[in-house]
Structures are given as structure tokens and as C-alpha cells.
Design a protein around this motif. Structure first.
Motif, PDB file in Angstrom:
ATOM      1  N   ASN A 110       0.850  -1.179   0.000  1.00 44.04           N
ATOM      2  CA  ASN A 110       0.000   0.000   0.000  1.00 44.04           C
ATOM      3  C   ASN A 110       0.893   1.239   0.000  1.00 44.04           C
ATOM      4  OD1 ASN A 110       0.585   0.670   2.902  1.00 44.04           O
ATOM      5  ND2 ASN A 110      -0.456  -1.298   3.181  1.00 44.04           N
ATOM      6  N   PHE A 111       0.324   2.362  -0.412  1.00 40.00           N
ATOM      7  CA  PHE A 111       1.134   3.569  -0.582  1.00 40.00           C
ATOM      8  C   PHE A 111       1.581   4.141   0.757  1.00 40.00           C
ATOM      9  CE2 PHE A 111       2.049   8.002  -1.639  1.00 40.00           C
ATOM     10  CZ  PHE A 111       2.867   7.821  -2.748  1.00 40.00           C
ATOM     11  N   SER A 112       0.852   3.869   1.817  1.00 38.17           N
ATOM     12  CA  SER A 112       1.261   4.384   3.125  1.00 38.17           C
ATOM     13  C   SER A 112       2.599   3.784   3.555  1.00 38.17           C
ATOM     14  CB  SER A 112       0.187   4.075   4.176  1.00 38.17           C
ATOM     15  OG  SER A 112      -0.002   2.679   4.317  1.00 38.17           O
ATOM     16  N   THR A 113       2.859   2.515   3.169  1.00 41.57           N
ATOM     17  CA  THR A 113       4.159   1.899   3.470  1.00 41.57           C
ATOM     18  C   THR A 113       5.265   2.579   2.677  1.00 41.57           C
ATOM     19  OG1 THR A 113       3.061  -0.222   3.861  1.00 41.57           O
ATOM     20  CG2 THR A 113       5.439  -0.273   3.511  1.00 41.57           C
ATOM     21  N   ILE A 114       4.972   2.906   1.422  1.00 44.82           N
ATOM     22  CA  ILE A 114       5.944   3.639   0.599  1.00 44.82           C
ATOM     23  C   ILE A 114       6.221   5.004   1.225  1.00 44.82           C
ATOM     24  CG2 ILE A 114       6.323   4.744  -1.634  1.00 44.82           C
ATOM     25  CD1 ILE A 114       6.578   1.791  -1.876  1.00 44.82           C
ATOM     26  N   GLN A 115       5.181   5.671   1.704  1.00 47.35           N
ATOM     27  CA  GLN A 115       5.353   6.997   2.282  1.00 47.35           C
ATOM     28  C   GLN A 115       6.206   6.952   3.546  1.00 47.35           C
ATOM     29  OE1 GLN A 115       4.166  10.043   0.835  1.00 47.35           O
ATOM     30  NE2 GLN A 115       5.750  10.660   2.306  1.00 47.35           N
ATOM     31  N   ARG A 116       6.032   5.903   4.363  1.00 49.37           N
ATOM     32  CA  ARG A 116       6.870   5.770   5.560  1.00 49.37           C
ATOM     33  C   ARG A 116       8.333   5.555   5.175  1.00 49.37           C
ATOM     34  NH1 ARG A 116       2.336   2.820   7.382  1.00 49.37           N
ATOM     35  NH2 ARG A 116       3.332   0.825   6.856  1.00 49.37           N
ATOM     36  N   TRP A 117       8.544   4.787   4.102  1.00 47.77           N
ATOM     37  CA  TRP A 117       9.907   4.576   3.590  1.00 47.77           C
ATOM     38  C   TRP A 117      10.509   5.901   3.109  1.00 47.77           C
ATOM     39  CZ3 TRP A 117      11.421   4.504  -1.839  1.00 47.77           C
ATOM     40  CH2 TRP A 117      12.722   4.045  -2.050  1.00 47.77           C
ATOM     41  N   ILE A 118       9.718   6.688   2.406  1.00 48.95           N
ATOM     42  CA  ILE A 118      10.167   7.993   1.924  1.00 48.95           C
ATOM     43  C   ILE A 118      10.503   8.914   3.100  1.00 48.95           C
ATOM     44  CG2 ILE A 118       9.359  10.123   0.818  1.00 48.95           C
ATOM     45  CD1 ILE A 118      10.314   8.060  -1.158  1.00 48.95           C
ATOM     46  N   PHE A 132      16.506  17.069  -0.071  1.00 51.49           N
ATOM     47  CA  PHE A 132      15.707  15.888  -0.434  1.00 51.49           C
ATOM     48  C   PHE A 132      15.074  16.044  -1.812  1.00 51.49           C
ATOM     49  CE2 PHE A 132      11.485  13.894  -0.568  1.00 51.49           C
ATOM     50  CZ  PHE A 132      11.851  12.558  -0.459  1.00 51.49           C
ATOM     51  N   SER A 133      14.630  17.232  -2.133  1.00 55.40           N
ATOM     52  CA  SER A 133      13.937  17.447  -3.412  1.00 55.40           C
ATOM     53  C   SER A 133      14.838  17.203  -4.621  1.00 55.40           C
ATOM     54  CB  SER A 133      13.362  18.864  -3.474  1.00 55.40           C
ATOM     55  OG  SER A 133      14.410  19.824  -3.457  1.00 55.40           O
ATOM     56  N   PRO A 248      13.288  12.747  -9.325  1.00 55.53           N
ATOM     57  CA  PRO A 248      13.056  13.120  -7.932  1.00 55.53           C
ATOM     58  C   PRO A 248      11.723  12.576  -7.425  1.00 55.53           C
ATOM     59  CG  PRO A 248      12.581  14.966  -9.371  1.00 55.53           C
ATOM     60  CD  PRO A 248      13.141  13.890 -10.249  1.00 55.53           C
ATOM     61  N   TRP A 249      11.576  12.558  -6.096  1.00 56.87           N
ATOM     62  CA  TRP A 249      10.365  11.997  -5.504  1.00 56.87           C
ATOM     63  C   TRP A 249       9.124  12.798  -5.891  1.00 56.87           C
ATOM     64  CZ3 TRP A 249       7.872   8.084  -4.080  1.00 56.87           C
ATOM     65  CH2 TRP A 249       6.735   8.174  -3.287  1.00 56.87           C
ATOM     66  N   ALA A 250       9.236  14.101  -5.987  1.00 57.01           N
ATOM     67  CA  ALA A 250       8.062  14.908  -6.337  1.00 57.01           C
ATOM     68  C   ALA A 250       7.483  14.471  -7.677  1.00 57.01           C
ATOM     69  CB  ALA A 250       8.444  16.389  -6.376  1.00 57.01           C
ATOM     70  N   GLU A 251       8.352  14.196  -8.631  1.00 56.69           N
ATOM     71  CA  GLU A 251       7.903  13.760  -9.958  1.00 56.69           C
ATOM     72  C   GLU A 251       7.359  12.338  -9.909  1.00 56.69           C
ATOM     73  OE1 GLU A 251       9.927  13.118 -14.373  1.00 56.69           O
ATOM     74  OE2 GLU A 251      10.832  14.535 -12.938  1.00 56.69           O
ATOM     75  N   LEU A 252       8.013  11.462  -9.128  1.00 60.97           N
ATOM     76  CA  LEU A 252       7.556  10.073  -9.023  1.00 60.97           C
ATOM     77  C   LEU A 252       6.208   9.994  -8.327  1.00 60.97           C
ATOM     78  CD1 LEU A 252       7.892   7.024  -9.226  1.00 60.97           C
ATOM     79  CD2 LEU A 252       9.404   7.103  -7.235  1.00 60.97           C
ATOM     80  N   GLU A 277      14.365   2.515  -5.321  1.00 62.49           N
ATOM     81  CA  GLU A 277      15.564   2.675  -4.506  1.00 62.49           C
ATOM     82  C   GLU A 277      16.106   4.090  -4.642  1.00 62.49           C
ATOM     83  OE1 GLU A 277      19.293   1.075  -7.088  1.00 62.49           O
ATOM     84  OE2 GLU A 277      17.877  -0.469  -6.457  1.00 62.49           O
ATOM     85  N   ILE A 278      16.788   4.534  -3.596  1.00 61.52           N
ATOM     86  CA  ILE A 278      17.457   5.834  -3.633  1.00 61.52           C
ATOM     87  C   ILE A 278      18.815   5.630  -4.286  1.00 61.52           C
ATOM     88  CG2 ILE A 278      18.430   5.534  -1.313  1.00 61.52           C
ATOM     89  CD1 ILE A 278      17.236   8.855  -2.829  1.00 61.52           C
ATOM     90  N   VAL A 279      19.251   6.566  -5.111  1.00 61.83           N
ATOM     91  CA  VAL A 279      20.483   6.406  -5.877  1.00 61.83           C
ATOM     92  C   VAL A 279      21.696   6.909  -5.107  1.00 61.83           C
ATOM     93  CG1 VAL A 279      21.677   7.091  -7.994  1.00 61.83           C
ATOM     94  CG2 VAL A 279      19.254   6.493  -8.074  1.00 61.83           C
TER      95      VAL A 279
END
Length: 651
Positions: A110-118, A132-133, A248-252, A277-279
Motif C-alpha cells: 500500500n502507498f502508506s508503506t511507501i510513504q513511511r519509507w520515503i 531531499f527534493s 526526484p520523488w516529487a515527480e515520481l 531505490e534511492i540512488v
């Protein structure tokens, strides 16, 4: 027609048959005995045996039959069984140590898990004083293939993550690197073109996984598999060569669904999600790893389903720690393509407070996981709290939310589960699953020291065959000889709050000789430990001291954890490599590569897993892949040094 075994199959059957007789094994394979008719030990022995045969390229039953008949039967009986949640191991006789450890990937449904990772990555960026941006994220297809590692000379299966099987013969037979890539690019997966599979192979093989197993087996290849290799329709796909989206995350996040859908279906191979993954290498280092996965990476999957069921019973099961876990039972229910009959209820306080019992109506979910999860109690049921341990019949007591059996020394479930935890945590021994340990326990053995004292004759008296007994004794001797970290050895004793991570933290500050004399104040002074945890660790260490000393005296080969302060003193002050970033590659002549990495960290250096713009030195041993050298030298300007030059650098 009766089943005929090849010599390779017969060798595996002889070693891993457990409680199964040859007659029983043949009867199960040929369908004369159904999974539900097997005893627990017979079922587990057959699962392990079928798995070893499959991973050795000698399968006797189909993937579907293994998963939906035998594995589901174990899941129905014992939903929390360790076999269900572990990487299914390869046969011990076939395994070798991997060049580097291959970790699993954490999953999000679920997206909430992705958001916690972010959020964790954003925190790491703030701590690193990075914007971060401006950070770049990579999204790649998540291949559903046969995980492997290519060091440029040898190709290995993933195995259990630490030890795999040498399958270089697959490359020698014509297995190509995808995208015309070079050898030596590290981790990846063996995959089969799905259109080719449908057109050419579906009539012979049930799925592409069977083809993957067939192309790495030791025997002569099936003509269809030979043609598949010849036509380049089965490849080793390094993760580094996967097509991707970068940004970047904003675009993703703004176009998440569309980006995921596009990347998911880019390849002609089976995929079951995407990997995010973060680069940035510095953020990766700060995020770090768990024992299971990289924290800087996560897989996105979408297959959550729910169903409503009415409970028949809640059954108690005693764990290694003495906690009694409630398991909810219900009629066979189809969820995520499988029939399930059980789900964990976590602890008896939850059972009591939410009124989980016979007659309760509950909502279950199963997000691609093996064990289903209770999402919601729709109607309460009749609460039944056990008074006695289901294993030893001892009186249970409450400890917080948990019902606990305090009969540590005489409870069969606690003893056997603790033994299994010890061998599993060591990671340098095979063949000590629940079935074998129950047989040893029933023979009168109660301690780990007694296990190491067993002879082949003792084991045969317990019901093991001559070949099994010989292999068990050999495995015990192997576990004494094969080096393991001192913190891993301590973690194997299963002290509460002393998992591998906490043990490693302790040993990074104090040597083994001081661990058992530590005071609460000393432990509390280590980052990540509170006064409460310190008290639990002091009590736990005291409780295992005698057994620890007895086992250590058997001659285990322990690798001491380097202490930064001591190494700095040996260097006469600051380390010459402190603050520099190193990547080690190739076969080293003066020791294991993992040991060199640990030493470098102890001297204050940072160690990366791959070459990047932040890498200062690439230390090369023998047999280094040309792709890594080229990338380091031409594109990143990294200084390349030999093993001898590195050793001279650190003095």
C-alpha cells in the motif's frame, strides 16, 4: 510405472529422507498417499526433500503441487511454522559461500508503506545536509526468476543468502548476460522469455521456474532447454542493467501509478512488481541494512485480497521464548489463489480484548505473504484462554499481553525451537530442521552440548539412517571449523533483546571477554540501548553463561569483532584510511573479502557495495569483471589499487 531415481536424486533422498521410508516417498510422489494423510514429520520431511531435489535440478513433483498441496497443508496445520517464512535452503552438499551476501527486498502493498519509507529517506537526507527534493530515485521491474550472483568467473545461486550453489555450468552451456552485458556485474536473476515459453515450452514445463531449474542441473540438458539457451531466450539479467525510471520523488509521487505500470511491463520476462531505490550512495550508507533487506530499497506489489470467515477454534502453540501464540482456525477459504485454514492472532491479550474465539466473524487479508493477517473483528466470539501449556501441560502465567510457559528447562516445544534457532542463526550448518531435532529430542537429548557429542551410532539408535547419521556428524564438525562472527555466535543463544543487530552493537564496543561482566550503566551508554534493555540483557547473559562457556570450549572458530579504538591505537593514532570510501572486488589472496571490509570499517573507512562517484578507492583482487573496472576508471575517476597496495596503505 514406478518412479525411478537418478544417482543424483538417490544421493539427496538418502541424505534428507528424515522419517520417510523409500516406500512412503514413492507413495507420496505417485499420489498413493495424500498430504492430509501424512504425519507432521512426514509432511515436513517430504517438503524439505522435494525442495532439495527441485533446487538441485532434479524435481520429482511440479511447482504447483508442491505449493498448493504440500506447502498449503503445512500452512493449514502450522501457520507460524519457520519453514513457511524462511528462504528454502539448498542441499548442504551442494553449497559454497557466496562472494557477497545477497539480501532480500522489503515489500510494500500500500502507498502508506511507501510513504513511511520515503519519510525515513527524507530524514536521512536532512541528517546528511542534502536537499531531499534534488535526490534521484530509481524504479526498475522486479524480476520473478531464479536469483543468482555473477562474480565474472563463477555463477552462484542465491541459496540462503550466505551460501549458494555453483552453477557456472549454465554459462558454459550458453546462458547469456541480458542486454549484451559483460560478466561480473554481481546480483541478478535467471529468467525465461515469456512469449518463447508459451510458444515452445508450455507443453513440456508447467512454468518458467521449472525451465530455470532444468537449465542449471548437472545432468544432460533437455533438447528444448538447449534450444532456449541457443536462441538467447533464457538469460542472466543483472540488476544493474535493468531498464529504469530516474527522477526526484516529487515527480515520481505525482505520477506514481502511471510510472509503476509502465516500468512493471517493460520486459518480456515474468515480473511481480517494481523496485524503488534511492540512488545517492551517502544516503544508502546512512540508511544501511537489516539482516533481511537494504533499507534504501523497497518493492511495490499489488495483490492484497480480503475475505470474511467465521472461526471454528483458537489453538495455542508454544514458541521458543515460552510465549503461547493463539492461532485462529476456520473452514478452508480461498485467498490470493490458495486455500488457507489458519491465521495468527498475535497474543492472548488481543484474543481476550477483541473476543476472538469460536463463532467470531473476522476479515482476513493476505498481501502476497505466506501467512494471512486478521484485519478486523466483525462479530465477537466465545473467548477461550488456555490455563496450561499445550506442549508440557505446565501452568501458564501472564507477562504483559502474553501468556507464557515458565517451564523453560522441561518444555519440549521451547527446547526444540531453541535448538533450531541456534543452528539457524549460526548459518554454517545444515540438516537441523524441526523433524531431525524432534527425533533427537525423542532420543533423550536435551542440550546443544549433547548434540555436539553425538556419534553416528547414537543417531542411528534415534532412527536416522547410516548416511543421514554420517552427514549429521559431518555437519556438526563443519560448524566448529567454519569461521563465524563472535556476535553471531552469541545471538544464536536466543537471549531476549539480543538478536543479531544488538549483539553486533555490543561487540563493536566491548570484546567477547567483557560481554558477560557488563553492567547496566555500560550497556545503557551504547547508542540504541535503554536502561530497561540493559537490565534485560544483563539478566539474559547471566542465564546463558554456563551453556555459552561449555559450547565455546568445543572449539568454535570465532572471528573477533574489530574494536575501532584498539585499531586506532595500533596505528599510532588516526587511521590512514579514516573517512575514505572503499569498494572491494575480486578474489583476495590474504583473506576473505568480508573480513577486509570489517577491518576497513573498524579503521574508520566507509565501505560501499558498488562503485559510484563518491568512491575513493576500488581495491582489486584477482578475477575482477572488466565492466566494474571500466566504469570506475573511465566514468567515475575512481582510483584503482591492488590488494597489496591497500595492505601497504593500512600498514
Amino acid at each position: 510405472m514406478p518412479l525411478l531415481l537418478s544417482p543424483e536424486q538417490q544421493e539427496i533422498v538418502d541424505m534428507y529422507a528424515g522419517d520417510l521410508t523409500s516406500a512412503t516417498f514413492f507413495a507420496i510422489v505417485e499420489g498413493e498417499r495424500q498430504p492430509k494423510e501424512l504425519s507432521d514429520s512426514e509432511l515436513l520431511d517430504f517438503l524439505q526433500l522435494a525442495n532439495f531435489l527441485y533446487r538441485s535440478g532434479e524435481p520429482v513433483i511440479s511447482d504447483g503441487k508442491y505449493d498448493f498441496s504440500f506447502l498449503n497443508e503445512l500452512r493449514r496445520r502450522h501457520p507460524d511454522h519457520p519453514f513457511l517464512g524462511a528462504v528454502e535452503p539448498e542441499a548442504a552438499a551442494k553449497t559454497v559461500e557466496l562472494p557477497e551476501r545477497m539480501l532480500s527486498t522489503d515489500k510494500a502493498y500500500n502507498f502508506s508503506t511507501i510513504q513511511r519509507w520515503i519519510n525515513r529517506i527524507e530524514k536521512a537526507a536532512h541528517e546528511s545536509r542534502k536537499n531531499f527534493s534534488e535526490l534521484q530515485f530509481r524504479v526498475t521491474p522486479k524480476l520473478d526468476g531464479f536469483a543468482a550472483w555473477d562474480d565474472g568467473t563463477r555463477l552462484y545461486t542465491r541459496g540462503d543468502g550466505r551460501r549458494g550453489t555453483d552453477i557456472t555450468r549454465a554459462m558454459e552451456r550458453g546462458l547469456q548476460v541480458a542486454e549484451g552485458g559483460l560478466r561480473g556485474l554481481g546480483p541478478g536473476e535467471i529468467v525465461v522469455d515469456q512469449k518463447w515459453f508459451t510458444m515452445k515450452l508450455a507443453g513440456t514445463f508447467e512454468n518458467s521456474r521449472n525451465v530455470q531449474a532444468a537449465l542449471i542441473k548437472e545432468k544432460e540438458l533437455d533438447p528444448l532447454v538447449e534450444e532456449t539457451l541457443r536462441e538467447g531466450k533464457a538469460v542472466f539479467y543483472p540488476f544493474s542493467l535493468l531498464p529504469d525510471w530516474l527522477g526526484p520523488w516529487a515527480e515520481l509521487s505525482a505520477d506514481f501509478t502511471a510510472i509503476v505500470e509502465r516500468i512493471w511491463h517493460l520486459l518480456e520476462y515474468t515480473t511481480d512488481g517494481v523496485v524503488l531505490e534511492i540512488v545517492d550512495e551517502e544516503i544508502k550508507r546512512r540508511m544501511g541494512d537489516t539482516r533481511h533487506h537494504h533499507r534504501w530499497q523497497i518493492a511495490w506489489k499489488q495483490n492484497t485480497e480480503t475475505v470474511e470467515v467465521r472461526l471454528i477454534a483458537v489453538v495455542p502453540q508454544t514458541s521458543r521464548s515460552g510465549r503461547v501464540n493463539p492461532v485462529a482456525e476456520f473452514p478452508p477459504t480461498r485467498l490470493c489463489g490458495a486455500f488457507i485454514r489458519r491465521a495468527t492472532a498475535h497474543h492472548y491479550a488481543m484474543v481476550r480484548d477483541l473476543k476472538i474465539g469460536p463463532g467470531a466473524l473476522i476479515r482476513l487479508s493476505r498481501s502476497g505473504e505466506v501467512i494471512p493477517k486478521i484485519e478486523e473483528i466483525l462479530e465477537p466470539g466465545e473467548v477461550q484462554i488456555p490455563q496450561n501449556c499445550p506442549s508440557c501441560n505446565g501452568k501458564l502465567i501472564w507477562e504483559g499481553d502474553w501468556l507464557v510457559c515458565p517451564n523453560q528447562l522441561h518444555c519440549p516445544a521451547q527446547i526444540v525451537n531453541s535448538m533450531e534457532h541456534f543452528f539457524k542463526t549460526l548459518g554454517n550448518i545444515d540438516g537441523f530442521g524441526p523433524s531431525a531435532l524432534h527425533k533427537i529430542y525423542n532420543g533423550g537429548v536435551r542440550t546443544l552440548g549433547e548434540i555436539y557429542a553425538l556419534s553416528e551410532g547414537d543417531l542411528q539408535k534415534f532412527g536416522f539412517g547410516p548416511k543421514q547419521a554420517e552427514n549429521i556428524v559431518a555437519q556438526l564438525q563443519r560448524s566448529l571449523r567454519e569461521p563465524i562472527e563472535d556476535w553471531r555466535f552469541l545471538a544464536a543463544f536466543g537471549v531476549r533483546r539480543m538478536g543479531a543487530g544488538n549483539c553486533e552493537k555490543l561487540f563493536a564496543v566491548y570484546p567477547l571477554e567483557k560481554i558477560f561482566s557488563l553492567k547496566i550503566e555500560q550497556i545503557k551508554g551504547i547508542k540504541g540501548f535503554s536502561e530497561k534493555i540493559g537490565g534485560e540483557l544483563v539478566d539474559g547473559l547471566s542465564s546463558i553463561r554456563r551453556e555459552f562457556d561449555q559450547l565455546r570450549a568445543l572449539g568454535f572458530t570465532l572471528i573477533p569483532t574489530p574494536l575501532p579504538a584498539e585499531n586506532e591505537a595500533e596505528q599510532g593514532g588516526a587511521s590512514p584510511i579514516a573517512g575514505k570510501t572503499f569498494v572491494f572486488t575480486g578474489s583476495m589472496a590474504h583473506g576473505k573479502r568480508d573480513d577486509m571490509k570489517k577491518q576497513a570499517k573498524a579503521l574508520g573507512a566507509r565501505v560501499g557495495s558498488s562503485v559510484s562517484g563518491s568512491t575513493d578507492f576500488l581495491v582489486c583482487g584477482e578475477k575482477v569483471g572488466s565492466a566494474k573496472l571500466s566504469r570506475a576508471k573511465k566514468h567515475l575517476g575512481v582510483q584503482i589499487i591492488s590488494e597489496a597496495e591497500y595492505l601497504a596503505m593500512i600498514g
